[in-house]
Design a protein around this motif. Structure first.
Motif, PDB file in Angstrom:
ATOM      1  N   LYS A 272       2.035  10.157  -2.686  1.00 50.17           N
ATOM      2  CA  LYS A 272       2.326  11.582  -2.565  1.00 50.17           C
ATOM      3  C   LYS A 272       1.279  12.270  -1.703  1.00 50.17           C
ATOM      4  CE  LYS A 272       3.347  15.569  -5.534  1.00 50.17           C
ATOM      5  NZ  LYS A 272       3.414  16.038  -6.942  1.00 50.17           N
ATOM      6  N   SER A 273       1.736  13.159  -0.831  1.00 50.76           N
ATOM      7  CA  SER A 273       0.809  13.925   0.008  1.00 50.76           C
ATOM      8  C   SER A 273       0.502  15.233  -0.698  1.00 50.76           C
ATOM      9  CB  SER A 273       1.439  14.192   1.377  1.00 50.76           C
ATOM     10  OG  SER A 273       0.608  15.024   2.145  1.00 50.76           O
ATOM     11  N   ILE A 274      -0.764  15.448  -1.015  1.00 46.85           N
ATOM     12  CA  ILE A 274      -1.135  16.658  -1.759  1.00 46.85           C
ATOM     13  C   ILE A 274      -2.103  17.546  -0.976  1.00 46.85           C
ATOM     14  CG2 ILE A 274      -0.748  15.578  -4.002  1.00 46.85           C
ATOM     15  CD1 ILE A 274      -4.258  16.111  -3.251  1.00 46.85           C
ATOM     16  N   ILE A 275      -2.658  17.024   0.112  1.00 47.07           N
ATOM     17  CA  ILE A 275      -3.603  17.811   0.905  1.00 47.07           C
ATOM     18  C   ILE A 275      -2.871  18.955   1.585  1.00 47.07           C
ATOM     19  CG2 ILE A 275      -5.314  17.740   2.756  1.00 47.07           C
ATOM     20  CD1 ILE A 275      -6.053  16.167   0.228  1.00 47.07           C
ATOM     21  N   HIS A 276      -3.490  20.130   1.546  1.00 48.76           N
ATOM     22  CA  HIS A 276      -2.963  21.357   2.140  1.00 48.76           C
ATOM     23  C   HIS A 276      -1.744  21.882   1.388  1.00 48.76           C
ATOM     24  CE1 HIS A 276      -4.927  20.251   6.265  1.00 48.76           C
ATOM     25  NE2 HIS A 276      -5.806  20.478   5.316  1.00 48.76           N
ATOM     26  N   GLU A 277      -1.529  21.400   0.164  1.00 50.45           N
ATOM     27  CA  GLU A 277      -0.490  21.952  -0.701  1.00 50.45           C
ATOM     28  C   GLU A 277      -1.149  22.892  -1.711  1.00 50.45           C
ATOM     29  OE1 GLU A 277       2.632  21.634  -0.438  1.00 50.45           O
ATOM     30  OE2 GLU A 277       2.963  19.883   0.839  1.00 50.45           O
ATOM     31  N   HIS A 278      -0.386  23.871  -2.171  1.00 53.68           N
ATOM     32  CA  HIS A 278      -0.934  24.823  -3.148  1.00 53.68           C
ATOM     33  C   HIS A 278      -1.041  24.158  -4.516  1.00 53.68           C
ATOM     34  CE1 HIS A 278      -1.418  28.523  -5.525  1.00 53.68           C
ATOM     35  NE2 HIS A 278      -1.810  29.080  -4.389  1.00 53.68           N
ATOM     36  N   TYR A 279      -2.125  24.481  -5.221  1.00 55.90           N
ATOM     37  CA  TYR A 279      -2.350  23.816  -6.515  1.00 55.90           C
ATOM     38  C   TYR A 279      -1.238  24.131  -7.506  1.00 55.90           C
ATOM     39  CZ  TYR A 279      -3.961  28.170  -8.790  1.00 55.90           C
ATOM     40  OH  TYR A 279      -4.031  29.421  -9.331  1.00 55.90           O
ATOM     41  N   GLY A 280      -0.601  25.313  -7.364  1.00 60.61           N
ATOM     42  CA  GLY A 280       0.489  25.668  -8.261  1.00 60.61           C
ATOM     43  C   GLY A 280       1.669  24.718  -8.151  1.00 60.61           C
ATOM     44  N   LYS A 281       1.883  24.178  -6.963  1.00 63.75           N
ATOM     45  CA  LYS A 281       2.976  23.222  -6.748  1.00 63.75           C
ATOM     46  C   LYS A 281       2.591  21.840  -7.251  1.00 63.75           C
ATOM     47  CE  LYS A 281       5.594  20.991  -3.025  1.00 63.75           C
ATOM     48  NZ  LYS A 281       5.791  20.919  -1.555  1.00 63.75           N
ATOM     49  N   ILE A 282       1.374  21.402  -6.934  1.00 61.43           N
ATOM     50  CA  ILE A 282       0.932  20.051  -7.294  1.00 61.43           C
ATOM     51  C   ILE A 282       0.740  19.916  -8.808  1.00 61.43           C
ATOM     52  CG2 ILE A 282      -0.905  18.362  -6.992  1.00 61.43           C
ATOM     53  CD1 ILE A 282       0.920  18.730  -4.570  1.00 61.43           C
ATOM     54  N   PHE A 283       0.201  20.964  -9.443  1.00 63.50           N
ATOM     55  CA  PHE A 283      -0.087  20.893 -10.875  1.00 63.50           C
ATOM     56  C   PHE A 283       0.925  21.678 -11.709  1.00 63.50           C
ATOM     57  CE2 PHE A 283      -4.474  20.428  -9.043  1.00 63.50           C
ATOM     58  CZ  PHE A 283      -4.665  19.121  -9.450  1.00 63.50           C
ATOM     59  N   LYS A 284       2.157  21.848 -11.215  1.00 63.76           N
ATOM     60  CA  LYS A 284       3.117  22.702 -11.914  1.00 63.76           C
ATOM     61  C   LYS A 284       3.462  22.184 -13.313  1.00 63.76           C
ATOM     62  CE  LYS A 284       7.125  20.540  -9.649  1.00 63.76           C
ATOM     63  NZ  LYS A 284       8.290  20.797  -8.781  1.00 63.76           N
ATOM     64  N   GLN A 285       3.381  20.855 -13.530  1.00 62.75           N
ATOM     65  CA  GLN A 285       3.692  20.319 -14.852  1.00 62.75           C
ATOM     66  C   GLN A 285       2.512  20.431 -15.818  1.00 62.75           C
ATOM     67  OE1 GLN A 285       3.901  16.081 -13.001  1.00 62.75           O
ATOM     68  NE2 GLN A 285       3.667  15.755 -15.200  1.00 62.75           N
ATOM     69  N   TYR A 286       1.355  20.861 -15.291  1.00 62.18           N
ATOM     70  CA  TYR A 286       0.169  21.044 -16.134  1.00 62.18           C
ATOM     71  C   TYR A 286      -0.146  22.538 -16.218  1.00 62.18           C
ATOM     72  CZ  TYR A 286      -0.175  16.075 -15.113  1.00 62.18           C
ATOM     73  OH  TYR A 286       0.095  14.737 -14.974  1.00 62.18           O
TER      74      TYR A 286
END
Length: 605
Positions: A272-286
């Motif tokens: 999964k590419s997570i660099i330059h993504e907003h933390y709200g999207k990457i950690f939405k399940q947390y």
């Protein structure tokens, strides 16, 4: 060989200074991999521009060719490090490794070797002519040069593709950075094409090194305009190089700048590419983590589960600053699974220990109260035996057989009473610690053995028995089950009607167990009386029965040790009482229970 500083030389010397100035600006960001490759790029541009300036400074062809050869120590590596720079910027770091870099440098090294030995094969320059009027050498390129040019152009195109893909994939916050680099990258390509196609306001002059320096200057200005590479090197210097825990870096706009390998493993981000993504999207399940970031909490405990495996992490949120302005946050994920599990285990152990202490304290209290009674009765029994033995000596001398017979009966009864007390105490003390073999039970035989132990009591009480024609097969330990039946039978006779009518039987339960029961015709038991049963040293009717209240507590310990349970059913309305015990149904195998490891073996049916 005289050196003349011409206009062309001045331009390229200024280019060298610009390249060195760019390196100086970039130096403090050198911890970032993309900046590191950009510094190398500007360094090789400076070599090219310097040697090119020196080529223009000498009028003779031989010296010009010498400096032109030296220029390839810069030219040969430019495309390689441009490609590495754009690859690192686009976060395709899995491509960059020592093996890849070594492979990319093979053709540049071969090209330098061909340049230095060109006179022997003419693969780089087939012919070199001097234009004295312009003090410029014109090169007729060979196949080796064009092969190197195709290779370098391919790397430049791949670099442009990296920037284009970054521009489309990155969030809006990073599009300006990618666009700036994309525009800056067009200058070297344009300058090189002008030189090769001779569509040039100054024919024969190679604008490529100058354009590469322009690229570096634009990137350097972009660092201050868009703060490119501002967060990553600072955070990596602070934590990345010294920690094994998961680290995620988030800028003050909420976008993820970087993370280390343990973080990828924690959240299973390998694909999964997570660099330059907003933390709200990457950690939405947390939600707990996103709330902590939005509420500026310093730390939380986070549970992360993958494939039924649960891990617990202590998440520390550390803001960091540059020039007294917030630059972003560092998330530190420290695995505390083993610590939490150890704490939970300790809590459970302490709970069990407290329960055990409570049981022991209750047992001590019961034993204290019981000890007085037992000691008194034992003393009476032993005193009776002792006194009777002294009297018997005199009676023997007098040959009084009738009185001797009465004393013999007294001694026998006192001895039996002492033995009963000792037997019950030993069973109570050793049941939990004794290792016994479990096997299918012949319940008809065991029940008859139990009746045999109570022959005198049964005869004197005129007991009427009703027994099943066939007993279902259960597993247990025969000597202990015999003790259970003896206790139940004794109580049924003592507390039953006159004469006692006792019915015994067994029912096969649907849960793979067998319920054995005995029913008397006594007055029954109230709910309050039932609650007192199966406890140590409890007798409900001291007038009707002797003993010390150990019988039912021993029954309970035995049956629970064998994996079963005990109970009583009674209305207390004169319908009698039905005592029962439940055992596992027989599996036609024997095995061992106790303090040692179980063993299993087949036995004959």
């Amino acid at each position: 060989m005289t050196c003349h500083i011409a206009t062309n030389s001045i331009i390229h010397f200024l280019t060298v200074l610009a390249a060195l100035a760019t390196i100086f600006l970039l130096w403090r960001f050198r911890k970032s991999s993309e900046v590191k490759y950009l510094i190398y790029l500007e360094f090789f541009v400076a070599i090219w521009a310097c040697t090119y300036a020196l080529e223009f400074s000498y009028p003779d062809l031989e010296t010009k060719i010498l400096w032109s050869k030296m220029s390839y120590f810069g030219i040969a590596f430019l495309a390689v490090f441009y490609f590495l720079f754009t690859t690192a910027f686009s976060r395709k770091k899995n491509i960059i490794n020592k093996k890849t870099i070594a492979l990319l440098l093979i053709i540049p090294v071969i090209t330098i070797a061909l340049v230095l030995t060109n006179e022997k094969h003419l693969l780089i320059w087939q012919e070199v002519k001097l234009d004295p009027e312009k003090n410029m050498a014109h090169y007729s390129h060979g196949i080796g040069f064009w092969f190197f040019w195709v290779y370098s152009t391919t790397l430049l195109i791949l670099g442009l593709y990296n920037l284009l893909s970054s521009n489309s994939n990155f969030s809006a916050y990073y599009k300006n950075q990618a666009s700036t680099l994309l525009v800056a990258s067009l200058f070297p390509v344009t300058g090189n094409l002008m030189y090769l196609t001779n569509v040039n306001p100054y024919p024969g002059f190679d604008w490529t090194p100058v354009s590469f320096v322009l690229t570096g200057i634009i990137v350097a200005l972009g660092i201050f305009r868009f703060r490119m590479f501002d967060i990553v090197p600072l955070a990596r210097t602070k934590l990345f190089e010294i920690i094994n825990d998961g680290v995620v870096i988030i800028n003050n706009e909420g976008f993820i700048e970087d993370c280390n390998s343990p973080a990828y493993s924690i959240f299973n981000w390998q694909d999964k590419s997570i660099i330059h993504e907003h933390y709200g999207k990457i950690f939405k399940q947390y939600e707990k983590l996103t709330s902590a970031l939005s509420d500026n909490l310093a730390s939380i405990q986070l549970e992360v589960s993958h494939e039924n495996k649960r891990n617990l992490y202590h998440v520390k949120v550390s803001p960091f600053y540059r020039n007294k302005k917030l630059s972003g946050n560092i998330l530190l994920f420290h695995d505390i699974t083993s610590i939490v599990e150890a704490e939970e285990m300790l809590i459970n152990t302490n709970k069990k220990l407290l329960e055990e202490i409570e049981k022991r304290e209750k047992l001590i209290e019961d034993l204290d109260s019981f000890a007085h009674t037992v000691a008194h009765d034992l003393r009476n029994s032993l005193s009776s035996i002792f006194s009777a033995s002294e009297i018997m000596e005199e009676l023997i001398k007098q040959n009084d057989k009738n009185l001797l017979s009465e004393l013999s009966i007294l001694i026998n009864q006192s001895a039996k009473k002492s033995i009963q007390i000792t037997h019950e105490l030993l069973l109570l003390a050793t049941t939990n610690k004794t290792e016994v073999e479990i096997y299918p039970l012949d319940m008809a035989r065991i029940f008859n053995e139990s009746k045999g132990q109570l022959t005198d009591l049964i005869k004197s009480s005129n007991v009427v028995f009703t027994e099943p024609a066939k007993w279902p097969l259960a597993s247990g330990y025969a000597p202990w089950i015999e003790e259970v039946w003896s206790n139940y039978l004794s109580n049924a006779i003592k507390y039953g009607g006159v004469p006692p009518k006792i019915e015994v039987g067994a029912d096969v339960l649907i849960n793979g167990k067998v319920k054995f029961w005995i029913k008397d015709n006594g007055k029954g038991l109230t709910n309050q009386q039932q609650n007192l049963l199966f406890k140590n040293f409890v007798r409900l009717d001291t007038k009707k029965a002797d003993g010390y209240g150990l019988g039912l507590s021993i029954v309970k310990k035995i049956i629970e040790k064998l994996g079963g349970s005990v109970g009583v059913e009674s209305t207390g309305n004169g319908d009698g009482s039905k005592f029962f015990f439940i055992l596992p149904a027989s599996q036609q195998k024997s095995y061992t229970i106790g303090m040692l490891n179980p063993k299993t073996e087949l036995i004959a049916n």
